[in-house]
Design a protein around this motif. Structure first.
Motif, PDB file in Angstrom:
ATOM      1  N   GLY A 168       0.546  -1.571   0.080  1.00 13.76           N
ATOM      2  CA  GLY A 168       0.170  -0.098   0.102  1.00 13.76           C
ATOM      3  C   GLY A 168       0.901   1.259   0.286  1.00 13.76           C
ATOM      4  N   ILE A 169      -0.145   2.268   0.025  1.00 12.88           N
ATOM      5  CA  ILE A 169       0.764   3.917  -0.425  1.00 12.88           C
ATOM      6  C   ILE A 169       0.353   4.414   1.194  1.00 12.88           C
ATOM      7  CG2 ILE A 169       1.837   5.812  -1.924  1.00 12.88           C
ATOM      8  CD1 ILE A 169       0.255   4.104  -4.006  1.00 12.88           C
ATOM      9  N   PRO A 170       1.214   5.465   2.140  1.00 17.02           N
ATOM     10  CA  PRO A 170       1.297   5.713   2.843  1.00 17.02           C
ATOM     11  C   PRO A 170       0.202   6.675   2.468  1.00 17.02           C
ATOM     12  CG  PRO A 170       3.071   5.616   2.859  1.00 17.02           C
ATOM     13  CD  PRO A 170       2.520   5.291   1.729  1.00 17.02           C
ATOM     14  N   TRP A 171      -0.989   7.477   2.787  1.00 13.99           N
ATOM     15  CA  TRP A 171      -1.861   8.170   2.373  1.00 13.99           C
ATOM     16  C   TRP A 171      -1.279   9.769   2.255  1.00 13.99           C
ATOM     17  CZ3 TRP A 171      -3.052  13.434   4.859  1.00 13.99           C
ATOM     18  CH2 TRP A 171      -2.590  13.738   6.017  1.00 13.99           C
ATOM     19  N   GLU A 228      -6.448   4.229  -5.558  1.00 11.71           N
ATOM     20  CA  GLU A 228      -6.952   4.303  -3.744  1.00 11.71           C
ATOM     21  C   GLU A 228      -6.106   3.080  -3.294  1.00 11.71           C
ATOM     22  OE1 GLU A 228     -10.543   2.319  -4.354  1.00 11.71           O
ATOM     23  OE2 GLU A 228     -11.324   4.111  -5.263  1.00 11.71           O
ATOM     24  N   SER A 229      -5.717   3.251  -1.693  1.00 10.14           N
ATOM     25  CA  SER A 229      -4.717   2.646  -1.012  1.00 10.14           C
ATOM     26  C   SER A 229      -5.151   2.150   0.168  1.00 10.14           C
ATOM     27  CB  SER A 229      -3.501   3.321  -1.814  1.00 10.14           C
ATOM     28  OG  SER A 229      -2.667   2.004  -1.148  1.00 10.14           O
ATOM     29  N   LYS A 230      -4.948   0.871   1.201  1.00  8.93           N
ATOM     30  CA  LYS A 230      -4.720   0.372   1.817  1.00  8.93           C
ATOM     31  C   LYS A 230      -4.074   0.047   2.477  1.00  8.93           C
ATOM     32  CE  LYS A 230      -9.338   0.039   4.269  1.00  8.93           C
ATOM     33  NZ  LYS A 230      -9.933  -0.913   4.399  1.00  8.93           N
ATOM     34  N   LEU A 231      -2.429   1.295   3.493  1.00  8.34           N
ATOM     35  CA  LEU A 231      -1.651   0.586   3.802  1.00  8.34           C
ATOM     36  C   LEU A 231      -1.116  -1.358   4.175  1.00  8.34           C
ATOM     37  CD1 LEU A 231       0.640   3.259   6.290  1.00  8.34           C
ATOM     38  CD2 LEU A 231       0.841   1.935   4.140  1.00  8.34           C
TER      39      LEU A 231
END
Lengths: 379, 126
Positions: free
Chosen positions: A302-305, A350-353
């Motif tokens: 994931g990608i940090p927000w 969109e991403s969730k760590l």
């Protein structure tokens, strides 16, 4: 700016001055002005935060803020909005300092007429616009010199592989076993591919920058394009499971198949790079509101927000990659964005760590004339 | 070919697998005993736990940088006598003199041929 109403925010606590400016603006011929008024800085900043203000007329002495700090606070809230300072006769020195701090102009209250105000507002907007362009060019320039040093470093890694293995094969030919030689030759082959890819990305990017990248838009069978792309990606990276989900059998649109494929390829490669071997990459495509939406989902870290908004940014990718890991110019996603936008589409993530990222892009599905041949131009 | 007598141990600290493989294979073919590390920490651990005759050090490493490894080795009395050959993608003269001033025995610029690698090591371990 010609036909659109110019939105003016007046931050002024003296009701008489406010009334006067309102009357003068109403007189102005030519560009129509739309006036919003605030009698304290806090109210003004709230207006600015809402956005869509074209210019600020600012009295520096307000009940809740005085002198240059008033200007500084306005600039901190909206650095791209031009400010014209309103001043009394006696504080000209203060006003000159305001201009040095970045105010576009100043007007002395009581000496303002309709022509002067209109001209000051229009010039302020125009000058701020040019100022922004200069800053953008400076950034672009910095980016280009960063790119140059990154490119030479990134090219040196595959070059070192090629030079090292080939001289080793030359020098120790008789002492190396067949299998070992094959291994070195395929490493040379892969390094060459890597260099070709880097050079291609650079060329595409510079063509895009120069406006020379032309799309060859034809009716394209996206289903077939995705199937081919995924079949080839699966062969290249057998460690990952690549799955295709389609909402219906055949999806078509008017587009440049080669470029759309490049976007999908880049997104899949990215997904694979940032997720573990054995995980699944899922590609979905569906038609929705006269758009074709294609998504590539991974099960990576994931990608940090705080970085979500920046992953398509060239500069960010360069610096980020340099610090993090070798093996890319970081142009891939920036290129995807440019190619999607050239099609009149949009791309987002969109991403969730810890769960993974989903990259989506939507392309407009223009009407395709009946009888036109469908061709997959993905090769 | 240079005669080595007993096999000297060379430690290679390089993160890029192909470059590490190339260097270690050349040195093995030249009859050195080779140890490999893919980052600075692992490199420092190996150099402390083994009788290392020479370290081949990439200056750009993830985590603890090659420059840090070089200065730590040179300021540690137990390690300071071990020659360190650095190699890097930068041919800048300033970096070269900085590395040599920092105690490097040689400065090799990538891309690197098998011959230049072999010659540099052989000259130092003669």
């Amino acid at each position: 700016m010609s036909n659109k109403a110019v939105k003016v925010l007046l931050i002024e606590d003296n009701p008489a001055d406010t009334r006067l400016i309102r009357e003068i603006l109403a007189e102005a011929k030519g560009s129509p002005f739309k006036l919003e008024c605030a009698d304290r800085l806090a109210t003004g900043l709230t207006c600015l935060a809402r956005g869509r203000i074209d210019v600020v007329l600012l009295d520096l002495g307000l009940p809740d803020s005085q002198e240059l700090s008033t200007l500084v606070k306005v600039q901190a809230e909206a650095s791209t909005v031009p400010v014209v300072v309103l001043t009394g006769l006696d504080d000209e020195e203060l006003t000159i300092r305001a201009v040095q701090l970045g105010a576009q102009d100043y007007l002395v209250k009581g000496q303002v007429d309709s022509n002067l105000l209109r001209r000051s507002i229009n010039y302020a907007i125009e000058r701020k616009h040019l100022e922004r362009r200069v800053v953008e060019y400076e950034e672009l320039n910095k980016l280009k010199s960063n790119l140059l040093s990154t490119v030479s470093h990134e090219l040196r890694t595959p070059l070192t592989t090629i030079k090292g293995y080939s001289t080793m094969l030359l020098d120790y030919d008789t002492r190396l076993k067949h299998d070992e030689k094959q291994e070195y030759l395929s490493a040379i082959d892969r390094a060459t591919d890597r260099m070709v890819e880097l050079v291609d990305h650079l060329l595409d990017m510079s063509r895009l920058d120069a406006g020379l990248l032309k799309l060859d838009k034809v009716p394209t069978d996206i289903t077939a394009l995705l199937q081919t792309t995924i079949a080839e990606a699966s062969l290249r990276t057998p460690g990952h499971k690549i799955v295709l989900n389609l909402s219906k059998a055949v999806l078509r649109l008017n587009g440049d198949g080669r470029r759309i494929r490049q976007v999908v390829d880049n997104l899949i490669e990215n997904a694979i790079k940032y997720s573990q071997v054995g995980s699944t990459v899922t590609i979905e495509a569906r038609s929705q509101d006269s758009e074709l939406v294609i998504s590539v989902a991974d099960q990576g870290k994931g990608i940090p927000w705080e970085n979500l908004g920046k992953v398509f940014d060239r500069m960010f990718n360069l610096e980020h990659r340099l610090a993090q890991e070798p093996g890319g110019l970081g142009l891939g996603l920036a290129l995807c964005k440019a190619l999607v936008e050239a099609h009149g589409g949009r791309i987002w993530v969109e991403s969730k760590l810890g769960k993974g990222s989903v990259f989506r892009f939507a392309l407009p599905q223009e009407a395709i004339t009946e009888g036109e041949a469908y061709g997959e131009k993905g090769q | 070919m240079v005669k080595k007598g007993s096999r000297a141990t060379v430690l290679i600290i390089e993160d890029e697998v192909n470059i590490r493989t190339f260097a270690s294979r050349v040195l093995e073919l030249e009859d050195y005993h080779v140890l490999q590390a893919s980052d600075g920490d692992e490199g420092l651990r190996l150099v402390r736990g083994n009788q290392v005759a020479l370290v081949l050090l990439d200056l750009r490493l993830p985590g603890r940088d090659g420059w840090v490894v070089l200065s730590q080795m040179k300021s540690d009395p137990e390690l300071s006598s071990i020659p360190v050959v650095v190699f890097t993608a930068s041919a800048a003269a300033q970096q070269r003199s900085q590395a040599l001033a920092g105690g490097a025995a040689d400065y090799l610029v990538k891309p690197l041929s098998a011959t230049s690698l072999r010659k540099s090591i052989a000259r130092i371990l003669r």
